[in-house]
Design an enzyme around this catalytic site. Structure first.
Site, mmCIF file in Angstrom:
data_model
loop_
_atom_site.group_PDB
_atom_site.id
_atom_site.type_symbol
_atom_site.label_atom_id
_atom_site.label_comp_id
_atom_site.label_asym_id
_atom_site.label_seq_id
_atom_site.Cartn_x
_atom_site.Cartn_y
_atom_site.Cartn_z
ATOM 1 N N SER A 67 26.315 24.701 89.852
ATOM 2 C CA SER A 67 26.712 23.465 90.523
ATOM 3 C C SER A 67 26.405 23.608 92.010
ATOM 4 O O SER A 67 26.658 24.681 92.574
ATOM 5 C CB SER A 67 28.215 23.246 90.333
ATOM 6 O OG SER A 67 28.612 22.080 91.005
ATOM 7 N N CYS A 113 29.438 6.202 61.420
ATOM 8 C CA CYS A 113 28.008 5.942 61.604
ATOM 9 C C CYS A 113 27.150 7.161 61.294
ATOM 10 O O CYS A 113 25.956 7.018 61.080
ATOM 11 C CB CYS A 113 27.722 5.421 63.014
ATOM 12 S SG CYS A 113 27.967 6.637 64.315
ATOM 13 N N ILE A 135 28.558 14.695 87.123
ATOM 14 C CA ILE A 135 28.805 14.167 88.462
ATOM 15 C C ILE A 135 27.596 14.405 89.357
ATOM 16 O O ILE A 135 27.014 15.488 89.339
ATOM 17 C CB ILE A 135 30.005 14.903 89.136
ATOM 18 C CG1 ILE A 135 31.208 14.998 88.209
ATOM 19 C CG2 ILE A 135 30.346 14.274 90.486
ATOM 20 C CD1 ILE A 135 31.989 13.760 87.995
ATOM 21 N N THR A 157 22.880 23.600 79.445
ATOM 22 C CA THR A 157 23.879 23.214 80.443
ATOM 23 C C THR A 157 23.805 21.717 80.749
ATOM 24 O O THR A 157 24.819 21.083 81.038
ATOM 25 C CB THR A 157 23.648 24.047 81.724
ATOM 26 O OG1 THR A 157 23.654 25.431 81.356
ATOM 27 C CG2 THR A 157 24.727 23.808 82.754
ATOM 28 N N THR A 158 22.610 21.139 80.635
ATOM 29 C CA THR A 158 22.412 19.722 80.957
ATOM 30 C C THR A 158 23.286 18.793 80.119
ATOM 31 O O THR A 158 23.715 17.743 80.588
ATOM 32 C CB THR A 158 20.926 19.347 80.768
ATOM 33 O OG1 THR A 158 20.150 20.198 81.615
ATOM 34 C CG2 THR A 158 20.653 17.902 81.106
ATOM 35 N N HIS A 177 27.301 15.049 92.885
ATOM 36 C CA HIS A 177 28.222 15.389 93.972
ATOM 37 C C HIS A 177 27.708 14.857 95.309
ATOM 38 O O HIS A 177 26.504 14.850 95.556
ATOM 39 C CB HIS A 177 28.388 16.901 94.057
ATOM 40 C CG HIS A 177 29.026 17.497 92.839
ATOM 41 N ND1 HIS A 177 30.374 17.428 92.615
ATOM 42 C CD2 HIS A 177 28.497 18.146 91.772
ATOM 43 C CE1 HIS A 177 30.655 18.028 91.458
ATOM 44 N NE2 HIS A 177 29.528 18.466 90.924
#
Lengths: 478, 303
Positions: A337, A441, A47, A40-41, A49
């Site tokens: 979150s 690249c 943001i 998830t990171t 928050h």
């Protein structure tokens, strides 16, 4: 025997490892994937928050506000890109204005600084691209954008430099409770530890079940995103939310610290943490909702879609507890979150919880609390000239979209947690993050990894284990 | 030290610009090239067909570039290789770096931007699905195969039927890969007729016109792709899905390298390709390969 084994090295595991590495302890973080920050990171809205969303009195409210306060200092010390740009929550109707006022009150109770309720015209004066349909908004100046994977990598690297261990590709398969310790069977061998911290993200409920605990259930929830080219990066200067609903904070439009525009997410319950595929319906929903806030978003400038899975749970709050099923086993579960925003404070909280469970903590005499990283494109012409003179590898640009030099890539490869894939390099120095998405690249980063790690080209991966790039040499290449 | 002309990019356009500037009397000319040799993308275009118009013979990409490099040798044009331009300021100062000379600011009376273009990727066309390895732009795959000497897939399907995609279909086939399909969104091919004949038809590679990719599956490496027929508005038609087992795909859509030239931007080709095989159990029978009604177009000499 380790004092503490942390299961999972996303932002929560890394923040815990970082805080524990201040003390004279043997600490190991066990990561299932071949790099940190890989769940998830690495796939979220990026943001920090302000903290007006969580209900006052919850752990989420307290840790969010405390976490973003700590992040300010941490990002500065550890060279993590972070910009305090502020956020809006837009209201399109009088009904939504009521929500804005509720959030304003909640934010004040939670201790969020500087909140203001603005009229539609005041919002558009600050942010001209915002829709004329907007009737008002909550303005939170303390909201910030951050590079979430860089934040996690910085915390994990600093923990390692202070003596903690990070084992990659070490998925925990089962846990045996022993007398006063835990024996963890992992894909990279057995690990015995007196205390265990469960920071396994979306899989935290499964890890808890390994010691017989069933206090919470993770309900994976996918969010899909568009990432747009830098041509769109200045369309808005603040994080632009819509009013939150039961599934999340709604679709946002925001600049990223790397200069792109991020648009998303939707919210959809999924079966597992692996369900990070994009869907036509999800992307269409994100497009439709985002142009309600900012009608001029130009999706022709999209350079990437991605999806992440939130570690939502059947509990209303974060689960931060000693497991009732196993003494000395700490759950950091259901970190939905504002998990990224709360992470630095959750790390501190985890240490206090371990202390209360009987772990004796003695501060180290020396603790390395700085991290330097060369970002060539941010240097002045004079500093660029000086750096190339000192080390000619900084004079060779590998990623032309993002102006990333060979020097930065080589530096990243030789940091404490060794990147072994092209995407791991992308997360450490942005090579491949631009509009050509590694088309140019990629093969060059591939060669540099092969050279520096002394591995044949066909052993270098795109990302996770199994993500091979090359199949066999060509007829002439044999 | 002021240059008459600073040329950014040493591919076909930059080489031709340098030769022409020299012929027309410019004295102090420099080409700045980021790669270790001149020629740009021509160096990985090892197929023939270049130079038909300009040199009246069939050359490969590297040979064609080589002719220009030879012409350049007879001039006083300066060449800076392995050098990247960081910035061009409004007074025509070109800031660049390399490993030997470090950071330099070159002043020019004129600056030529000849940096070619970049491929747009899967993200640019928002194809849903998983995001595994095995997804390449045609250019990246061409580099691996033609310059690095490595294959990047065993079973290939191509989305789009632009020339480079077609040429890579043949190239991958010659290297032992199985190219199972070439999928084109438009009801016609964007490629030259001779490439459709020589690269697809000669190798029995079916071309699916008015089709596109609607899903990609595979956690670590591409395993399956779903291809759907599209209607006249290019919207996928539900129920027309064909599922392919596969391990690779890639895309080729151009955009200009510099924001400065984006005003003149038009998309020219859109090719995406991948490795796959039809799975009869998972979808309707694939439609029969269409006979390509190639658009009439004269071949530019560098094709």
């Amino acid at each position: 025997m380790y004092d503490v084994a942390i299961i999972g090295c996303g932002i929560i595991g890394a923040a815990t490892a970082y805080e524990l590495s201040r003390y004279d302890l043997a600490v190991v973080a066990l990561e299932a994937q071949n790099d940190v920050a890989d769940g998830t990171t690495k796939a979220n809205s990026a943001i920090l928050h302000a903290g007006y969303d969580p209900e006052p009195g919850t752990k989420m409210a307290r840790l969010n506000v405390e976490g973003v306060r700590l992040a300010k200092d941490l990002c500065e010390k550890l060279s993590v890109e972070r910009k305090e740009i502020g956020s809006f929550v837009l209201a399109f109707t009088d009904e939504e204005m009521k929500t804005v006022h509720t959030l304003f009150d909640r934010g004040n109770q939670n201790g969020v600084p500087g909140l203001k309720v603005l009229t539609g015209d005041e919002v558009r004066a600050m942010e001209p691209a915002i829709s004329t349909e907007v009737v008002g908004a909550l303005y939170a100046p303390s909201a910030a954008i951050v590079s979430p994977w860089e934040f996690c990598i910085a915390l994990a690297e600093t923990a390692v430099r202070n003596g903690a261990e990070v084992r990659l590709s070490a998925r925990v398969e089962s846990i045996e409770k022993k007398d006063g310790s835990f024996l963890l069977h992992t894909a990279a061998g057995d690990v015995e530890a007196k205390y265990v911290v469960n920071a396994a993200g979306v899989d935290a409920d499964k890890v808890h079940a390994m010691v017989g605990g069933h206090t919470f259930r993770t309900l994976p929830n996918r969010g899909e995103y568009f990432l747009l080219d830098k041509a769109q990066g200045e369309l808005v200067n603040k994080v632009v939310f819509q009013c939150p609903n039961k599934d999340g904070k709604g679709v946002l439009v925001a600049p990223t610290v790397h200069g792109n525009l991020i648009v998303g997410p939707n919210a959809e319950g999924v079966e597992t943490a692996e369900d990070v595929n994009n869907t036509a319906a999800g992307l269409a929903f994100v497009r439709k909702m985002s142009v309600k806030s900012v009608p001029s978003v130009n999706f022709r400038d999209s350079i990437r879609n991605f999806a992440g899975v939130r570690a939502n749970s059947d509990q209303p709050d974060f689960i931060i507890e000693e497991s009732p099923a196993a003494k000395g086993f700490i759950n950091l579960g259901g970190i939905k979150s504002p998990g990224l925003s709360s992470a630095p404070a959750i790390g501190v909280e985890a240490v206090e919880l371990l202390r209360s469970c009987g772990l004796s903590l003695r501060k180290k005499e020396t603790f390395i609390d700085t991290r330097k990283r060369t970002v060539f494109r941010h240097l002045s012409p004079e500093d660029k000239a000086k750096l190339v003179k000192e080390n000619p590898l900084y004079g060779r640009v590998i990623c032309r979209c993002e102006t990333v030099t060979e020097g930065e890539i080589v530096e990243a490869i030789h940091r404490p947690i060794v990147p072994r894939s092209i995407d791991a390099i992308k997360r450490r120095c942005n090579a491949g993050m631009g509009r050509c998405q590694g088309g140019f690249c990629g093969p060059r980063v591939h060669e540099i990894l092969s050279r520096e790690l002394d591995l044949p080209l066909d052993r270098i991966l795109m990302d996770e284990e199994g993500s091979y790039i090359l199949t066999q040499p060509t007829k002439e290449g044999k | 030290m002021k240059y008459d002309v600073i040329i950014i990019g040493g591919g076909p356009a930059g080489l031709a610009a340098a030769c022409s500037a020299s012929e027309n009397g410019a004295k102090k000319i420099v080409i700045i090239e980021r790669d270790k040799e001149l020629g740009g993308i021509l160096n990985q275009c090892i197929h023939n067909g270049f130079g038909l118009h300009y040199f009246k013979e069939e050359l490969t990409g590297p040979e064609y570039a080589g002719r220009f490099v030879e012409m350049l040798r007879k001039t006083d044009v300066e060449v800076k290789l392995d050098t990247m331009v960081l910035e061009v300021s409004p007074d025509k100062t070109v800031h660049c770096i390399n490993t030997k000379e470090g950071y330099q600011a070159l002043e020019g009376k004129a600056v030529v931007l000849s940096m070619g273009c970049r491929e747009r990727t899967r993200g640019a066309i928002a194809i849903p699905g998983d995001r595994p390895a095995g997804i390449f732009t045609a250019g990246a795959a061409q580099r691996y195969v033609n310059m690095e000497g490595w294959m990047c897939g065993k079973r290939v399907v191509i989305l789009g039927s632009g020339d480079i995609g077609l040429i890579m279909a043949r190239r991958m086939t010659l290297e032992g890969a199985k190219v199972l399909a070439c999928v084109e969104l438009c009801p016609y091919s964007n490629g030259l007729n001779r490439n459709i004949v020589q690269c697809l038809n000669d190798y029995d590679i079916p071309l699916y016109l008015s089709h596109t990719i609607t899903d990609i599956q595979g956690k670590e490496r591409v395993e399956k792709v779903v291809v759907s027929k599209v209607d006249e508005n290019r919207a996928p038609i539900p129920g027309s899905e064909i599922v392919f087992d596969c391990d690779t795909w890639s895309s080729r859509i151009w955009r200009p390298a510099s924001p400065a030239s984006s005003a003149a931007a038009t998309w020219s080709t859109s090719t995406t390709w991948w490795t796959s095989s039809p799975r009869k159990a998972c979808g309707p029978e694939p439609p029969p390969p269409s006979t390509p009604p190639a658009r009439k177009r004269e071949a530019p000499s560098w094709r």
